[in-house]
Design an enzyme around this catalytic site. Structure first.
Site, PDB file in Angstrom:
ATOM      1  CG  LEU A   1      11.917 -10.254   9.158  1.00  0.00           C
ATOM      2  CD1 LEU A   1      12.547 -11.099  10.262  1.00  0.00           C
ATOM      3  CD2 LEU A   1      10.468  -9.919   9.526  1.00  0.00           C
TER       4      LEU A   1
ATOM      5  CB  THR B   1      -0.902   0.027   1.252  1.00  0.00           C
ATOM      6  OG1 THR B   1      -0.099  -0.326   2.386  1.00  0.00           O
ATOM      7  CG2 THR B   1      -2.046  -0.965   1.122  1.00  0.00           C
TER       8      THR B   1
ATOM      9  CD  GLU C   1      15.927  -1.033  -0.627  1.00  0.00           C
ATOM     10  OE1 GLU C   1      16.425  -0.621   0.429  1.00  0.00           O
ATOM     11  OE2 GLU C   1      15.537  -2.191  -0.775  1.00  0.00           O
TER      12      GLU C   1
ATOM     13  CG  ASP D   1      10.532  -1.821   4.321  1.00  0.00           C
ATOM     14  OD1 ASP D   1       9.399  -1.963   4.815  1.00  0.00           O
ATOM     15  OD2 ASP D   1      10.939  -2.474   3.348  1.00  0.00           O
TER      16      ASP D   1
HETATM   17  C1  GLA Z   1       8.933  -4.005   0.845  1.00  0.00           C
HETATM   18  C2  GLA Z   1       9.104  -2.527   0.508  1.00  0.00           C
HETATM   19  C3  GLA Z   1       8.076  -1.667   1.230  1.00  0.00           C
HETATM   20  C4  GLA Z   1       6.661  -2.216   1.047  1.00  0.00           C
HETATM   21  C5  GLA Z   1       6.618  -3.712   1.323  1.00  0.00           C
HETATM   22  C6  GLA Z   1       5.285  -4.320   0.996  1.00  0.00           C
HETATM   23  O1  GLA Z   1       9.241  -4.234   2.182  1.00  0.00           O
HETATM   24  O2  GLA Z   1      10.404  -2.081   0.840  1.00  0.00           O
HETATM   25  O3  GLA Z   1       8.164  -0.331   0.793  1.00  0.00           O
HETATM   26  O4  GLA Z   1       6.180  -1.910  -0.229  1.00  0.00           O
HETATM   27  O5  GLA Z   1       7.613  -4.414   0.598  1.00  0.00           O
HETATM   28  O6  GLA Z   1       4.294  -3.820   1.814  1.00  0.00           O
END
Ligand code: GLA
Length: 380
Positions: free
Chosen positions: A119, A19, A154, A166
């Site tokens: 994670l 999302t 990234e 993240d």
């Molecule tokens: C990865 C990405 C996040 C997010 C998740 C899925 O962790 O780094 O930005 O999009 O996938 O929710």
């Protein structure tokens, strides 16, 4: 020795998957597994980077940090090399480009965040190093600016077109809390986790090799959906702006696969908000039902689950004390997140381990997590 130590946590997302790059809502928790960076200044403009997890030593010239994957001669310009140190290289390059002059340093990295398991080991590395480099150079730290710089790194240096979740939770995590984040406005609310609930992460120990391609393909499908819907729904900027009713009313404007991708995002956004309300009200059954629906949506509409992840979720649903279970993170393998009544945590782990092994022949890893603070400097 003039060494200073910095840390940034991994994360588990309770609900709200894929999302964040659709301007939507997420609910991550920073966990008690972290990446550390010990940083000792050097008189020159070199970063000499060592990692306990890798044998090679990386040398990064801050005067030629490189421009990311879009540049043609990437390694000659000091750009990404396709290795672990690209995360460090990328963060240094983006911070310098944003005007934060950095100092050369010897950097020593260690982590207990499982790598490639969903994670956010990469965000933990980026944020620990970024925080430390800024602090060592005397720049005041704005956590949101740092999160955005790490997300940019990234994109440019590893090719995953990730959202902000993240890096944001690695910067803004708070002990004992989940973070409800609106990724459009970056408005955030801290939701206390009830003390009688354990957050348990189950690692399938599998990861699809094409996960980056799959991730970027899902993002492209969502963007294609917005473009097609925008003709019918003027003013929408992202799937965040689309309701389930208007999506269904315009189903004929979308290829079937794109419709399902959009339906996942639209319904998942609604689930995050319902889950926040349920958490605030202490409605554990409600949270469990939303996690279940989220998993089904990821499995059937977004198609980012795997047989191993599904087996882990099904094993969890058979355990006593399970409140909810779902895949967490980008998908294509990795981990599930489970909310479990605290007294049942040990029995839960035993049941899930046995169920998962019987279904897949693989041995899982199971971590009971403590909601933790975001990045910072710490004393050894
Ligand atoms: C990865 C990405 C996040 C997010 C998740 C899925 O962790 O780094 O930005 O999009 O996938 O929710």
């Amino acid at each position: 020795m003039n060494v200073a130590r910095y840390r940034a946590p991994g994360r588990v997302n309770l609900i709200g998957e894929h999302t964040d790059y659709n301007d939507g809502f997420v609910m991550p928790v920073a966990i008690d597994r972290q990446t550390t960076a010990a940083i000792t200044p050097r008189p020159d403009r070199l970063l000499i980077v060592r990692s306990a997890a890798h044998e090679d030593v990386a040398t990064i010239d801050l005067d030629r940090p490189g421009g990311g994957l879009s540049r043609a001669s990437v390694s000659e310009s000091g750009g990404p090399l396709g290795t672990w140190s690209d995360y460090v290289r990328g963060v240094a390059a983006v911070l310098e480009r944003k005007g934060f002059r950095l100092q050369g340093a010897d950097i020593s990295i260690a982590t207990d965040v499982p790598m490639g398991a969903g994670l956010s080991s990469s965000a933990a590395l980026e944020v620990a190093v970024g925080y430390g480099l800024l602090d060592r150079a005397g720049h005041p730290i704005d956590r949101t600016t740092l999160a955005r710089a790490c997300q940019q790194a990234e994109h440019e240096f590893t090719g995953t077109l990730c959202g902000i979740m993240d890096q944001f939770i690695a910067c803004h995590g708070r002990a004992g809390h989940a973070l409800l984040l609106d990724t459009r406005t970056l408005d955030m609310a801290w939701l206390p986790l009830p003390p009688d609930i354990a957050v348990i992460v189950c690692n399938t120990m599998t990861k699809h090799v094409l996960a980056t391609d799959g991730y970027n393909a899902r993002r492209a499908d969502c963007e294609a959906g917005v473009r097609a819907l925008a003709d019918r729904l003027p003013g929408i900027r992202a799937l965040r702006d689309v309701t389930l009713e208007s999506l269904e009313a315009n189903r004929d404007a979308l290829p079937e696969r794109v419709f399902r991708r959009c339906r996942h995002v639209v319904t998942e956004n609604a689930r995050v908000q319902s889950a926040a309300a349920a958490l605030r009200a202490g409605d554990l059954d409600g949270i469990g039902a939303l996690m279940r629906a989220s998993h089904v949506s990821m499995r059937d509409d977004f198609e980012i689950s795997t047989p191993e992840v599904d087996a882990m979720v099904e094993s969890a649903m058979r355990a006593d004390g399970t409140i909810g279970a779902r895949m967490t993170g980008g998908g294509f393998g990795g981990c599930t997140v489970n909310l479990v009544r605290a007294g049942a945590a040990a029995a839960f782990a035993a049941t899930v381990r046995a169920g998962y092994e019987a279904a897949t022949g693989r041995v899982p890893e199971i971590y009971t997590c403590v909601a933790s603070d975001g990045a910072g400097r710490y004393d050894a």
